[in-house]
Design a protein around this motif. Structure first.
Motif, PDB file in Angstrom:
ATOM      1  N   MET A 208       0.825  -1.211   0.000  1.00 25.65           N
ATOM      2  CA  MET A 208       0.000   0.000   0.000  1.00 25.65           C
ATOM      3  C   MET A 208       0.860   1.261   0.000  1.00 25.65           C
ATOM      4  O   MET A 208       0.403   2.331  -0.367  1.00 25.65           O
ATOM      5  N   CYS A 209       2.121   1.128   0.403  1.00 26.69           N
ATOM      6  CA  CYS A 209       2.965   2.311   0.580  1.00 26.69           C
ATOM      7  C   CYS A 209       3.795   2.616  -0.665  1.00 26.69           C
ATOM      8  O   CYS A 209       4.801   3.316  -0.570  1.00 26.69           O
ATOM      9  N   LEU A 210       3.384   2.112  -1.817  1.00 25.87           N
ATOM     10  CA  LEU A 210       4.178   2.321  -3.038  1.00 25.87           C
ATOM     11  C   LEU A 210       4.326   3.808  -3.369  1.00 25.87           C
ATOM     12  O   LEU A 210       3.363   4.576  -3.300  1.00 25.87           O
ATOM     13  N   VAL A 211       5.548   4.193  -3.712  1.00 25.25           N
ATOM     14  CA  VAL A 211       5.842   5.568  -4.125  1.00 25.25           C
ATOM     15  C   VAL A 211       6.809   5.511  -5.312  1.00 25.25           C
ATOM     16  O   VAL A 211       7.384   4.460  -5.601  1.00 25.25           O
TER      17      VAL A 211
ATOM     18  N   HIS B 147      15.021  10.930  -3.633  1.00 22.84           N
ATOM     19  CA  HIS B 147      13.793  11.662  -3.956  1.00 22.84           C
ATOM     20  C   HIS B 147      12.623  10.675  -3.974  1.00 22.84           C
ATOM     21  O   HIS B 147      12.782   9.558  -4.474  1.00 22.84           O
ATOM     22  N   ILE B 148      11.476  11.072  -3.409  1.00 26.04           N
ATOM     23  CA  ILE B 148      10.270  10.263  -3.640  1.00 26.04           C
ATOM     24  C   ILE B 148       9.131  11.183  -4.072  1.00 26.04           C
ATOM     25  O   ILE B 148       9.115  12.375  -3.756  1.00 26.04           O
ATOM     26  N   ARG B 149       8.212  10.594  -4.837  1.00 25.27           N
ATOM     27  CA  ARG B 149       6.999  11.316  -5.232  1.00 25.27           C
ATOM     28  C   ARG B 149       5.804  10.485  -4.783  1.00 25.27           C
ATOM     29  O   ARG B 149       5.767   9.275  -5.009  1.00 25.27           O
ATOM     30  N   THR B 150       4.866  11.158  -4.139  1.00 26.04           N
ATOM     31  CA  THR B 150       3.729  10.408  -3.572  1.00 26.04           C
ATOM     32  C   THR B 150       2.393  10.795  -4.200  1.00 26.04           C
ATOM     33  O   THR B 150       1.352  10.284  -3.794  1.00 26.04           O
ATOM     34  N   THR B 151       2.425  11.714  -5.164  1.00 26.85           N
ATOM     35  CA  THR B 151       1.139  12.191  -5.686  1.00 26.85           C
ATOM     36  C   THR B 151       1.018  12.031  -7.193  1.00 26.85           C
ATOM     37  O   THR B 151       0.117  12.611  -7.805  1.00 26.85           O
ATOM     38  N   THR B 152       1.891  11.265  -7.801  1.00 28.86           N
ATOM     39  CA  THR B 152       1.880  11.153  -9.270  1.00 28.86           C
ATOM     40  C   THR B 152       0.788  10.184  -9.734  1.00 28.86           C
ATOM     41  O   THR B 152       0.293   9.363  -8.950  1.00 28.86           O
ATOM     42  N   PRO B 153       0.419  10.224 -10.995  1.00 24.65           N
ATOM     43  CA  PRO B 153      -0.593   9.275 -11.513  1.00 24.65           C
ATOM     44  C   PRO B 153      -0.178   7.825 -11.271  1.00 24.65           C
ATOM     45  O   PRO B 153      -1.023   6.982 -10.969  1.00 24.65           O
ATOM     46  N   MET B 154       1.145   7.539 -11.384  1.00 23.92           N
ATOM     47  CA  MET B 154       1.569   6.145 -11.153  1.00 23.92           C
ATOM     48  C   MET B 154       1.262   5.715  -9.715  1.00 23.92           C
ATOM     49  O   MET B 154       0.741   4.621  -9.475  1.00 23.92           O
ATOM     50  N   VAL B 155       1.556   6.579  -8.756  1.00 25.46           N
ATOM     51  CA  VAL B 155       1.306   6.242  -7.350  1.00 25.46           C
ATOM     52  C   VAL B 155      -0.197   6.097  -7.105  1.00 25.46           C
ATOM     53  O   VAL B 155      -0.656   5.165  -6.425  1.00 25.46           O
ATOM     54  N   LYS B 156      -0.956   7.007  -7.685  1.00 23.50           N
ATOM     55  CA  LYS B 156      -2.420   6.944  -7.516  1.00 23.50           C
ATOM     56  C   LYS B 156      -2.947   5.614  -8.058  1.00 23.50           C
ATOM     57  O   LYS B 156      -3.755   4.936  -7.415  1.00 23.50           O
ATOM     58  N   ASP B 157      -2.473   5.243  -9.252  1.00 21.62           N
ATOM     59  CA  ASP B 157      -2.882   3.974  -9.874  1.00 21.62           C
ATOM     60  C   ASP B 157      -2.533   2.788  -8.990  1.00 21.62           C
ATOM     61  O   ASP B 157      -3.315   1.851  -8.827  1.00 21.62           O
TER      62      ASP B 157
ATOM     63  N   TYR C 166      -8.025   6.481  -0.925  1.00 25.78           N
ATOM     64  CA  TYR C 166      -7.140   6.091  -2.018  1.00 25.78           C
ATOM     65  C   TYR C 166      -7.741   5.038  -2.955  1.00 25.78           C
ATOM     66  O   TYR C 166      -7.080   4.606  -3.898  1.00 25.78           O
ATOM     67  N   GLY C 167      -8.956   4.599  -2.681  1.00 28.04           N
ATOM     68  CA  GLY C 167      -9.557   3.549  -3.505  1.00 28.04           C
ATOM     69  C   GLY C 167     -10.190   4.105  -4.767  1.00 28.04           C
ATOM     70  O   GLY C 167     -10.288   5.315  -4.973  1.00 28.04           O
ATOM     71  N   ARG C 168     -10.649   3.175  -5.612  1.00 26.32           N
ATOM     72  CA  ARG C 168     -11.237   3.548  -6.903  1.00 26.32           C
ATOM     73  C   ARG C 168     -12.663   4.072  -6.733  1.00 26.32           C
ATOM     74  O   ARG C 168     -13.158   4.833  -7.559  1.00 26.32           O
ATOM     75  N   GLY C 169     -13.327   3.607  -5.681  1.00 25.57           N
ATOM     76  CA  GLY C 169     -14.678   4.103  -5.432  1.00 25.57           C
ATOM     77  C   GLY C 169     -15.766   3.201  -5.972  1.00 25.57           C
ATOM     78  O   GLY C 169     -16.948   3.437  -5.722  1.00 25.57           O
ATOM     79  N   TYR C 170     -15.397   2.204  -6.757  1.00 26.57           N
ATOM     80  CA  TYR C 170     -16.395   1.245  -7.240  1.00 26.57           C
ATOM     81  C   TYR C 170     -15.694  -0.101  -7.421  1.00 26.57           C
ATOM     82  O   TYR C 170     -14.472  -0.179  -7.464  1.00 26.57           O
ATOM     83  N   SER C 171     -16.467  -1.146  -7.529  1.00 25.94           N
ATOM     84  CA  SER C 171     -15.895  -2.487  -7.649  1.00 25.94           C
ATOM     85  C   SER C 171     -16.139  -3.050  -9.046  1.00 25.94           C
ATOM     86  O   SER C 171     -17.209  -2.849  -9.625  1.00 25.94           O
ATOM     87  N   ARG C 172     -15.120  -3.716  -9.589  1.00 23.82           N
ATOM     88  CA  ARG C 172     -15.301  -4.390 -10.886  1.00 23.82           C
ATOM     89  C   ARG C 172     -15.420  -5.890 -10.688  1.00 23.82           C
ATOM     90  O   ARG C 172     -15.411  -6.646 -11.646  1.00 23.82           O
ATOM     91  N   PHE C 173     -15.528  -6.323  -9.449  1.00 18.44           N
ATOM     92  CA  PHE C 173     -15.456  -7.745  -9.144  1.00 18.44           C
ATOM     93  C   PHE C 173     -16.847  -8.373  -9.237  1.00 18.44           C
ATOM     94  O   PHE C 173     -17.775  -7.954  -8.542  1.00 18.44           O
TER      95      PHE C 173
END
Ligand code: SF4
Ligand code: FES
Length: 567
Positions: free
Chosen positions: A56-59, A103-113, A148-155
């Motif tokens: 969960m802590c990916l940056v 350096h770390i980035r915590t707000t980029t599209p990759m981190v969000k994904d 941080y979730g997607r807000g809906y389920s595809r499952f």
């Protein structure tokens, strides 16, 4: 937790474009916390080993670029600064320690994904039963799926069904469907409780937390797994479904079961206590406490609670009882038995009472076996308070043999017992019958039954005060719930008795009493109740360093180690 570092150990890292100096080796979750950047996590816990299994802590992480041949910095012509080589894949912040220029980035599209993906995987087999889950209000899964979730389920497939309501031990219930396999509970059991009883069976989506065959999670620290479980998988069998946590008031307190003095939080609502959990103090108990300390509140509403002042066997007003006590105290032949369970303030007034009545004072020892962690061998939480306030000058013994002999010889006619059952300390019923007993305490016992005067007092959950733990650290506790209507605050009762015995008038609450304590007790000079920090304050233990205290090594306590006195 991060240890304070010498300035030379500090290195500079860059978090979302902000430079920050942190001690070398600080992991990037803690580094980000210092600049209020939230890096979400599940499996990481500052007091446990790092395993990196929740992701969960990916940056995004990068290092300043250098020419491989010359090692010279490669500059970015657009910014004029050294170029940063960003890794093409994300990395986990919990296992990434600060190194110069990191350096770390915590707000980029990759981190969000990444976060959305991890949340989606974690929730695939989760039952999503938040409305009936006991963890609601303090569930990291719920909070982080919102944040941080997607807000809906595809499952659309069927979820795995895992065991529900498994009793892992006498105090812990497991709902395996909610477990996110973070392994915090496993690591706690192995690393802190030294009871390697939990593990995972099966693989992949079928991985399941369980006890080893034939074993139970029944060590005296089992409920800490409930505290650190980030989801609703591990719950306290005693507390579950009793109350929603957002209805509860939190009050800082101290675990009174021994001189370790673990810091606690008492959770209550409308005068009723529902649970006790540990409060972080890195110098005393980290984030842990023993299970045995969590049930102490049950005595508040337990059987035998004293709720009325008694004089000669009949109900009385406090002032009549105090007047009768005053006559006895002034008549001479008095002995005072204080308690290692009383607060510093109460011990101070007990000492004043003994002084006013020209009486010897004793304490009753309670020594058991220490567990090497947070239950110390001395089961009295505040023997050191009695030493500091001058109530006693040597360590107490478990039996009041000397007092018994004085009673038999007719030298003692009145005994004031503050919270101690004299029969448990070796006095016989015959000996009690020979003296007038003035008893102050919370619960009925043979001493209160034999007493001429009984003044009901408050439990630690119903009053303010301080205690001095095995490190000579003075720590505060506060009132969580009101006491029974007929009980008197210990300080009020003792202050009245001191006056009745011919002693000075003292304030009957901690705030007004502390100036007198600070003036009279050298070790507490300059202190007030309000200026004792939440994490306590180390006192100078030098005057008592030679005493043979009962405690062995424990968490953050070494008997032989000299503690650093306060400035
Ligand atoms: S029960 Fe809780 S603490 Fe233990 S592995 Fe599962 S989620 Fe983690
Ligand atoms: S917190 Fe970093 S992988 Fe779990």
């Amino acid at each position: 937790m991060i240890q304070p570092a010498a300035p030379t150990d500090l290195i500079t890292v860059n978090i979302d474009g902000r430079e920050i100096a942190v001690p070398k080796g600080t992991n990037m979750i803690e580094a980000a916390r210092r600049v209020n950047v939230d890096v979400p996590f599940y499996c990481y816990h500052p007091k446990l080993s790092v395993v990196g299994n929740c992701r969960m802590c990916l940056v995004e992480m990068g290092m300043p670029a250098v020419d491989p041949a010359t090692k010279a910095p490669i500059m970015d012509p657009a910014t004029g600064k050294q170029k940063i080589n960003w890794m093409p894949r994300p990395t986990i912040a919990c296992a990434t320690n600060a190194s110069p220029g990191l350096h770390i980035r915590t707000t980029t599209p990759m981190v969000k994904d990444c976060r959305e993906g991890v949340m989606e995987f974690l929730l695939i087999n989760h039952p999503l039963d938040c409305p009936i889950c006991d963890q609601a209000g303090e569930c990291k899964l719920q909070e982080q799926s919102t944040g941080y979730g997607r807000g809906y389920s595809r499952f659309i497939e069927h979820k795995n069904v895992k065991p529900k309501r498994t009793q892992l031990g006498p105090r812990v219930t497991l709902d395996d469907e909610r477990c996110i396999l973070c392994s915090r509970c496993i690591r706690f059991s192995k690393e802190i409780a030294k009871d390697d009883v939990l593990g995972f069976t099966d693989r992949g989506s079928y991985s399941t937390l369980t006890c080893y065959p034939g074993r139970k999670l029944e060590n005296n620290y089992s409920l800490n797994t409930v505290d650190i479980c980030p989801v609703g998988a591990l719950t306290s069998t005693d507390f579950r479904f009793k109350m929603r946590v957002w209805f509860l008031k939190q009050t800082d307190s101290i675990d009174m079961e021994s001189s370790a003095g673990a810091n606690t939080v008492v959770w209550s609502r409308e005068g009723v206590i529902y649970r006790i959990t540990p409060r972080q103090n890195d110098a005393v108990n980290d984030t842990w406490m023993a299970d045995s300390g969590r049930i102490l509140y049950k005595s508040v509403r337990g059987p035998g609670r004293l709720e009325a002042v008694r004089l000669n066997g009949a109900d009385s007003a406090l002032d009549f009882a105090v007047a009768a006590a005053g006559a006895l105290l002034k008549a001479g032949g008095v002995a005072v038995v204080g308690s290692g369970r009383s607060s510093v303030e109460e011990q101070f007034l007990t000492q004043q009472l003994a002084q006013a009545a020209r009486a010897p004072a004793a304490l009753v020892a309670r020594v058991g076996e220490g567990d090497g962690l947070l239950v110390a061998a001395d089961r009295n939480p505040n023997v050191r308070g009695a030493l500091v306030t001058g109530l006693i000058t040597r360590l107490p013994s478990a039996q009041l043999t000397e007092l018994g002999a004085q009673i038999d010889a007719g030298a003692v006619k009145t005994v004031v017992a503050v919270g101690e059952d004299l029969t448990a300390a070796g006095l016989s019923a015959d000996q009690l019958a020979k003296v007038a007993v003035i008893y102050l305490g919370t619960h009925a016992n043979p001493t209160s039954e034999a007493a001429k005067i009984v003044i009901p007092t408050l439990t630690v959950f119903e009053k303010h005060g301080t205690v001095v733990n095995q490190q000579f650290r003075i720590q505060r506790f506060a009132r969580a719930v009101p006491g029974p209507a007929g009980a008197a605050d210990d300080l009020l009762a003792l202050a009245k008795l001191v006056s009745a015995a011919g002693g000075p008038a003292f304030g009957a609450d901690v705030g007004s009493l502390w100036p007198a304590i600070a003036a009279a007790v050298p070790a507490l000079a300059t202190l007030t109740y309000a200026n004792i920090p939440d994490s306590g304050l180390l006192l100078d233990a030098t005057p008592w360093a030679a005493l043979p205290f009962a405690e062995g090594p424990g968490l953050h306590y070494q008997p032989a180690a000299k503690e650093v006195p306060r400035a």
